[in-house]
Design an enzyme around this catalytic site. Structure first.
Site, PDB file in Angstrom:
ATOM      1  N   LYS A  68      38.810  21.977  80.666  1.00  0.00           N
ATOM      2  CA  LYS A  68      38.532  22.294  79.262  1.00  0.00           C
ATOM      3  C   LYS A  68      37.815  23.629  79.202  1.00  0.00           C
ATOM      4  O   LYS A  68      37.147  24.017  80.160  1.00  0.00           O
ATOM      5  CB  LYS A  68      37.630  21.221  78.630  1.00  0.00           C
ATOM      6  CG  LYS A  68      37.703  21.172  77.113  1.00  0.00           C
ATOM      7  CD  LYS A  68      38.890  20.349  76.662  1.00  0.00           C
ATOM      8  CE  LYS A  68      38.908  20.149  75.166  1.00  0.00           C
ATOM      9  NZ  LYS A  68      39.739  18.978  74.827  1.00  0.00           N
TER      10      LYS A  68
HETATM   11  N1  GLU Z   1      42.947  19.619  73.206  1.00  0.00           N
HETATM   12  C1  GLU Z   1      43.839  18.488  73.323  1.00  0.00           C
HETATM   13  C2  GLU Z   1      43.099  17.296  73.899  1.00  0.00           C
HETATM   14  O1  GLU Z   1      41.905  17.184  73.769  1.00  0.00           O
HETATM   15  C3  GLU Z   1      45.127  18.829  74.046  1.00  0.00           C
HETATM   16  C4  GLU Z   1      44.974  19.383  75.429  1.00  0.00           C
HETATM   17  C5  GLU Z   1      46.292  19.888  76.021  1.00  0.00           C
HETATM   18  O2  GLU Z   1      47.345  19.796  75.388  1.00  0.00           O
HETATM   19  O3  GLU Z   1      46.204  20.383  77.155  1.00  0.00           O
HETATM   20  O4  GLU Z   1      43.689  16.385  74.427  1.00  0.00           O
END
Ligand code: GLU
Length: 428
Positions: free
Chosen positions: A117
């Site tokens: 993240k």
């Molecule tokens: N931000 C989204 C989540 O929290 C998607 C992450 C992604 O598609 O890599 O799952």
């Protein structure tokens, strides 16, 4: 000196934040891990944490520095994967927790990724479009040393979107000297994005919510829904529930809370938000509520689809819902989980409920690698099937082991990650 050996020394116990919730969730699943518990410390430490300085020149000629992060929690099962968030309250603890929840989520729905993240502590509303682009590009360049289509693949999250991903893809590609579409997902369709990706998280929330409702004998037509957050997750899932005949009785966003006993007109609300930036003041509402009263709304399904740590020990006892459907990451604290459990409220955990986004990100990444693109129907069918199967296998484990859906999802996720860890073995 930090004596809590399970807490990385760069987080002091007083700043533990959402990472503390995640560690508690890992503690709760550890007794069920059997011989794999030997490896559980792996889950309690991110593999790699990168903190970057992001300076930009403002439109007025001054220089502003922002703090950015990219955390790769685990890569045992594949490259890191997870979104990038722009928000004024982003902290290292938050990004660490979000990266760890991605590890669990990707393993729980069995997409071949680890967890990662990123984020920048910034209120993007205070930047011009040009400043936003310069900040995004400088951040991408700074984290460019650890991301890549086979290393770690960012995607949208809170306050980032297809345009952000286009700038990130371009910046990475410029630095590499060749166009690399697979470095991020959630891109515009014309740049290698996938049909259905924009709606995927909200669609997955709806699919899993309908499945959960079915298990408790709750019919969606006529069901009362309350949604916190009206962005890409809350907005899309509210629309799909309304289309299926449910009544979206309450919606809360960063600026207001609107209520209608017979159900809000979700399309009209969406048009209002596009024009005014918030649900506050929506004329189709019967009542503009105070923020805190949202938790007292009589509903069947409550969808927290905003930020983490919203349902806590101080409001969990007030909630009048049969199901909590976690569109956000980490909206419920472990103490609140216990209260909801004792009150017989079914909590459908984030790592299953909102996994639709990363699932279609996986489809996008596969399509980019093969340069062959699927139809929207095909995407939605595969998404629906995968989400239903993931929910039902977690539900069966929860029934079998007599644990919450969250602990069952963590059991599936941790087992897959730690099995991979054990098979690969420690290097050297
Ligand atoms: N931000 C989204 C989540 O929290 C998607 C992450 C992604 O598609 O890599 O799952």
């Amino acid at each position: 000196m930090n004596t809590h050996h399970e807490i990385p020394s760069y987080l002091t116990p007083t700043e533990i934040g959402p990472w503390g919730d995640y560690i508690e969730q890992i503690e709760r699943v550890t007794p069920y891990l059997g011989s794999l518990s030997r490896w559980v410390e792996t889950m309690k430490r991110p593999k790699r944490v990168l903190i970057v300085d992001v300076p930009i020149e403002r439109d007025n000629g001054t220089i502003t520095h922002f703090e950015g992060y990219r955390v790769q929690h685990n890569t045992s099962r594949g490259p890191g994967k997870g979104g990038v968030r722009f928000h004024q309250n982003v902290t290292l603890s938050e990004v660490m927790a979000l990266s760890a929840w991605m590890t669990i989520k990707n393993a729980a729905v069995n997409v071949p990724f680890g967890g990662a993240k990123g984020g920048i502590r910034v209120d993007p509303k205070t930047l011009s479009l040009g400043e936003l682009q310069r900040m995004t590009r400088r951040y991408t360049s700074e984290i460019g040393i650890i991301i890549g289509p086979n290393k770690d693949i960012p995607a949208p999250d809170v306050n980032t979107n297809e345009q952000t991903m286009a700038w990130m893809m371009d910046t990475y590609s410029m630095n590499e000297g060749s166009t690399s579409t697979g470095v991020v997902t959630g891109k515009p369709i014309s740049l290698g994005g996938s049909l259905g990706r924009r709606e995927a998280t909200g669609r997955g929330v709806f699919v899993v919510g309908a499945e959960a409702a079915n298990t408790i004998g709750l019919a969606i037509p006529g069901a009362r829904i309350a949604v916190q957050g009206f962005g890409n997750v809350g907005g899309v899932s509210a629309k799909l529930f309304a289309e299926a005949g449910a009544k979206v009785v309450a919606v809360q966003d960063h600026a207001g809370t609107v209520f209608h006993e017979n159900g809000l007109d979700v399309s009209a609300l969406q048009a209002y938000v596009t024009a005014h930036g918030s649900v506050a003041g929506f004329p189709g509402a019967e009542e503009q509520m105070s923020r805190d009263n949202f938790w007292d709304v009589q509903c069947d399904i409550m969808i927290p689809a905003a930020l983490e740590q919203q349902i806590t020990e101080s409001n969990a006892h007030r909630i009048r819902a049969k199901i909590i459907l976690e569109g956000a990451n980490g909206p419920t604290t472990p103490k609140a989980d216990d209260i909801l459990h004792d009150r017989g409220i079914l909590v459908v955990p984030d790592v299953i409920a909102n996994a639709g986004g990363v699932t279609v990100s996986y489809f996008e990444w596969v399509q980019d690698f093969s340069s062959y693109f699927w139809s929207e129907d095909e995407i939605n069918q595969r998404l629906t099937r995968l989400m239903r199967d993931a929910f039902n296998s977690v539900r069966h484990i929860a029934e079998d082991k007599k644990v919450s859906l969250r602990t069952a999802a963590f059991l599936v996720g941790c087992t897959r990650v730690l099995q991979a860890r054990e098979l690969r073995g420690l290097y050297p």
